[in-house]
Scaffold this active site. Structure first.
Site, mmCIF file in Angstrom:
data_model
loop_
_atom_site.group_PDB
_atom_site.id
_atom_site.type_symbol
_atom_site.label_atom_id
_atom_site.label_comp_id
_atom_site.label_asym_id
_atom_site.label_seq_id
_atom_site.Cartn_x
_atom_site.Cartn_y
_atom_site.Cartn_z
ATOM 1 N N GLY A 31 0.949 -1.079 -0.006
ATOM 2 C CA GLY A 31 -0.014 -0.218 -0.273
ATOM 3 C C GLY A 31 0.838 1.146 -0.075
ATOM 4 C CG LEU A 32 -1.222 4.757 -1.160
ATOM 5 C CD1 LEU A 32 -1.786 6.029 -1.739
ATOM 6 C CD2 LEU A 32 -0.172 4.925 -2.874
ATOM 7 C CB SER A 33 4.193 6.350 2.373
ATOM 8 O OG SER A 33 5.136 6.731 3.062
ATOM 9 C CB ALA A 34 1.198 7.588 5.883
ATOM 10 C CB SER A 35 -0.906 2.675 3.008
ATOM 11 O OG SER A 35 -0.466 2.005 3.662
ATOM 12 N N GLY A 36 -0.733 2.610 7.046
ATOM 13 C CA GLY A 36 0.063 1.777 7.856
ATOM 14 C C GLY A 36 0.101 0.594 7.529
ATOM 15 C CB SER A 105 5.330 -4.391 -3.364
ATOM 16 O OG SER A 105 4.486 -4.355 -2.526
#
Length: 198
Positions: A31-36, A105
Site C-alpha cells: 500500500g501507499l506510504s502512510a497507509s498503515g 511494493s
C-alpha cells in the site's frame, strides 16, 4: 549468475513443519506510504507471537538499513528491493515461520513474482492490500515524505511522482481509514486461521 553450485537438501518442508508443529507462510502487506502497513504488521506480529505462533516482521525501512542499504528508489532499485525481500520471506516461510512483509511494493509484476516464487516452492502467499485514499495518507504523513515529494525534494515518490499499481485480487483488502489497526490485524489473523495456515 552463480556457477558451480549445487543445492544442498536437508529436511523437507513437511518434516520441518511436523517438528515445529507449525506451517509457514508470507503475509505481504502492500500500500501507499502512510497507509498503515508497518503499524498493522507490528500488531499482527505481536498477536501471532502471543498465540505462540512463530512470526517475524520484515519492514521496508528497516531492511534498507542492512540487506538493501545499497539500493535507491529508482524503478530498477525498487524491483531489486522486492526481489530480495521475496527471496528472504520465502526462506522464513520455508522455515515454518509466518513472515510478515510491509513494503509499498508499488509494481504489480513484482508482487506477482513474489507470489509465484512461493507457489513454486509449495508455500502460502497472502497478499494484503492496505488501502487508504491518497489525501488521507498525505494528511497522516508521519515522516513528512509527501510534503517533500510535493516540494520536489524527493523524486520518484509513490502516489505523487511515481505510480502505485493496486492489487487486482488480493486475499484481503483493508481500509485503514475505516478500520482500526487492531481490527485489521484481527482480520488477517482470522483469515490465517480460516485457511488453516495457523
Amino acid at each position: 549468475m552463480s556457477t558451480n553450485i549445487t543445492w544442498h537438501p536437508n529436511l523437507t518442508y513437511e518434516e520441518r513443519s511436523g517438528l515445529r508443529k507449525q506451517n509457514g507462510a508470507t503475509v505481504w502487506l502492500t500500500g501507499l506510504s502512510a497507509s498503515g502497513k508497518s503499524t498493522i504488521a507490528c500488531a499482527l506480529e505481536q498477536l501471532l507471537l502471543s498465540e505462540n505462533v512463530a512470526a517475524y516482521r520484515l519492514d521496508g525501512d528497516n531492511i534498507r538499513f542492512g540487506l538493501n542499504k545499497d539500493l535507491g528508489f529508482s524503478e530498477k532499485d525498487r524491483n531489486e528491493n522486492i526481489r530480495r525481500i521475496s527471496e528472504v520471506s520465502k526462506l522464513f516461510a520455508d522455515s515454518c515461520t509466518i513472515s510478515i512483509t510491509s513494503f509499498i511494493s508499488p509494481y504489480r509484476v513484482d508482487r506477482d513474482r513474489a507470489r509465484v516464487l512461493h507457489k513454486d516452492s509449495g508455500l502460502k502467499f497472502v497478499e494484503v492490500f492496505v488501502d487508504v485514499p491518497l489525501d488521507v495518507a498525505e494528511q497522516r504523513d508521519p515522516k513528512g515524505l509527501y510534503k517533500k515529494a510535493r516540494e520536489g525534494i524527493i523524486k520518484d515518490f509513490t502516489g505523487v511522482s511515481a505510480p502505485y499499481e493496486a492489487p487486482d485480487a488480493p486475499e484481503l483488502h483493508l481500509r485503514t481509514d475505516k478500520q482500526t489497526v487492531e481490527e485489521c490485524a484481527q482480520q488477517i489473523y482470522l483469515y490465517l486461521k480460516k485457511e488453516s495456515i495457523i
